[in-house]
Design a protein around this motif. Structure first.
Motif, PDB file in Angstrom:
ATOM      1  N   ASP A  58       0.900  -0.710  -0.097  1.00  0.00           N
ATOM      2  CA  ASP A  58      -0.051   0.166   0.005  1.00  0.00           C
ATOM      3  C   ASP A  58       0.753   1.486   0.056  1.00  0.00           C
ATOM      4  OD1 ASP A  58      -2.775   1.247   2.551  1.00  0.00           O
ATOM      5  OD2 ASP A  58      -1.757   1.807  -0.173  1.00  0.00           O
ATOM      6  N   TYR A  59       0.831   1.842  -0.833  1.00  0.00           N
ATOM      7  CA  TYR A  59       1.596   3.331  -0.932  1.00  0.00           C
ATOM      8  C   TYR A  59       0.903   5.215  -0.765  1.00  0.00           C
ATOM      9  CZ  TYR A  59       4.358   0.418  -3.679  1.00  0.00           C
ATOM     10  OH  TYR A  59       5.051  -0.963  -3.759  1.00  0.00           O
ATOM     11  N   ALA A  60       1.693   6.050  -0.148  1.00  0.00           N
ATOM     12  CA  ALA A  60       0.599   6.775  -0.063  1.00  0.00           C
ATOM     13  C   ALA A  60       0.583   7.735  -1.840  1.00  0.00           C
ATOM     14  CB  ALA A  60       1.734   7.723   0.867  1.00  0.00           C
ATOM     15  N   PHE A  67       7.868   5.586  -5.479  1.00  0.00           N
ATOM     16  CA  PHE A  67       8.235   4.082  -5.118  1.00  0.00           C
ATOM     17  C   PHE A  67       7.842   2.842  -5.564  1.00  0.00           C
ATOM     18  CE2 PHE A  67      10.061   6.980  -1.594  1.00  0.00           C
ATOM     19  CZ  PHE A  67       9.938   7.903  -2.342  1.00  0.00           C
ATOM     20  N   THR A  68       8.555   1.340  -4.676  1.00  0.00           N
ATOM     21  CA  THR A  68       8.152   0.222  -5.092  1.00  0.00           C
ATOM     22  C   THR A  68       8.651  -0.649  -3.326  1.00  0.00           C
ATOM     23  OG1 THR A  68       7.619   0.191  -7.167  1.00  0.00           O
ATOM     24  CG2 THR A  68       8.134  -1.909  -5.785  1.00  0.00           C
ATOM     25  N   ALA A  69       7.543  -0.749  -2.946  1.00  0.00           N
ATOM     26  CA  ALA A  69       7.954  -1.633  -0.993  1.00  0.00           C
ATOM     27  C   ALA A  69       7.819  -3.521  -1.477  1.00  0.00           C
ATOM     28  CB  ALA A  69       7.214  -1.087  -0.664  1.00  0.00           C
ATOM     29  N   SER A  70       8.596  -4.095  -1.163  1.00  0.00           N
ATOM     30  CA  SER A  70       8.509  -5.071  -1.216  1.00  0.00           C
ATOM     31  C   SER A  70       9.466  -6.279   0.111  1.00  0.00           C
ATOM     32  CB  SER A  70       9.629  -6.066  -2.512  1.00  0.00           C
ATOM     33  OG  SER A  70      11.122  -5.133  -2.433  1.00  0.00           O
ATOM     34  N   MET A  82      13.258   3.302  -4.626  1.00  0.00           N
ATOM     35  CA  MET A  82      12.964   4.708  -4.403  1.00  0.00           C
ATOM     36  C   MET A  82      13.061   5.464  -5.924  1.00  0.00           C
ATOM     37  SD  MET A  82      13.021   6.015  -0.587  1.00  0.00           S
ATOM     38  CE  MET A  82      14.960   5.964  -0.371  1.00  0.00           C
ATOM     39  N   ASN A  83      12.563   5.448  -6.624  1.00  0.00           N
ATOM     40  CA  ASN A  83      13.100   6.140  -8.266  1.00  0.00           C
ATOM     41  C   ASN A  83      11.666   6.983  -8.689  1.00  0.00           C
ATOM     42  OD1 ASN A  83      14.191   3.392  -8.773  1.00  0.00           O
ATOM     43  ND2 ASN A  83      12.302   3.157  -9.902  1.00  0.00           N
ATOM     44  N   ASN A  84      13.202   8.072  -9.424  1.00  0.00           N
ATOM     45  CA  ASN A  84      12.644   9.748  -9.831  1.00  0.00           C
ATOM     46  C   ASN A  84      12.418  10.317  -8.586  1.00  0.00           C
ATOM     47  OD1 ASN A  84      11.776  11.535 -11.569  1.00  0.00           O
ATOM     48  ND2 ASN A  84       9.810  11.050 -11.333  1.00  0.00           N
TER      49      ASN A  84
END
Length: 122
Positions: A58-60, A67-70, A82-84
């Motif tokens: 789940d993301y803000a 962003f990608t959490a894993s 965290m990209n860009n």
């Protein structure tokens, strides 16, 4: 008891990437985990969370798509790719963990790391 240790912060130029990691130790099996961030003078802000059972993130809104959490359950480690990155992403990033994902998302997690600084600047 659970211990959380963050790593991977640093200085990066706008548009660049960083990967944060949060290693959990102690009674860490089955925990949902998440990331928050805070800048001086502001409240802590939810960034992302991953539920342990399904691994769904789940993301803000502010980081969705960048962003990608894993989570690596075998290693009890949470990652945040965290990209860009933007200057407004500059903050101390904290890892949080608890038995239920909604508890993590709400900011009421029992366990917190010490934080890692992310600075986005040219």
């Amino acid at each position: 008891q659970v211990q959380l240790v963050e790593s991977g912060g640093g200085l990066v130029q706008p548009g660049g990437s960083l990967r944060l990691a949060c290693a959990a130790s102690g009674r860490a099996f089955g925990l949902s985990m998440g990331w928050f961030r805070q800048v001086p003078g502001k409240e802590r802000e939810f960034v992302a969370a991953v539920g342990w059972s399904l691994g769904i993130a789940d993301y803000a809104d502010s980081v969705e798509g960048r962003f990608t959490a894993s989570m690596d359950n075998a290693k009890n480690t949470l990652y945040l790719q965290m990209n860009n990155l933007k200057p407004e992403d500059t903050a101390v990033y904290y890892c949080a963990a608890d038995s239920r994902a909604p508890t993590v998302v709400s900011g009421e997690a029992r366990y917190w790391g010490q934080g890692t600084q992310v600075t986005v600047s040219s």
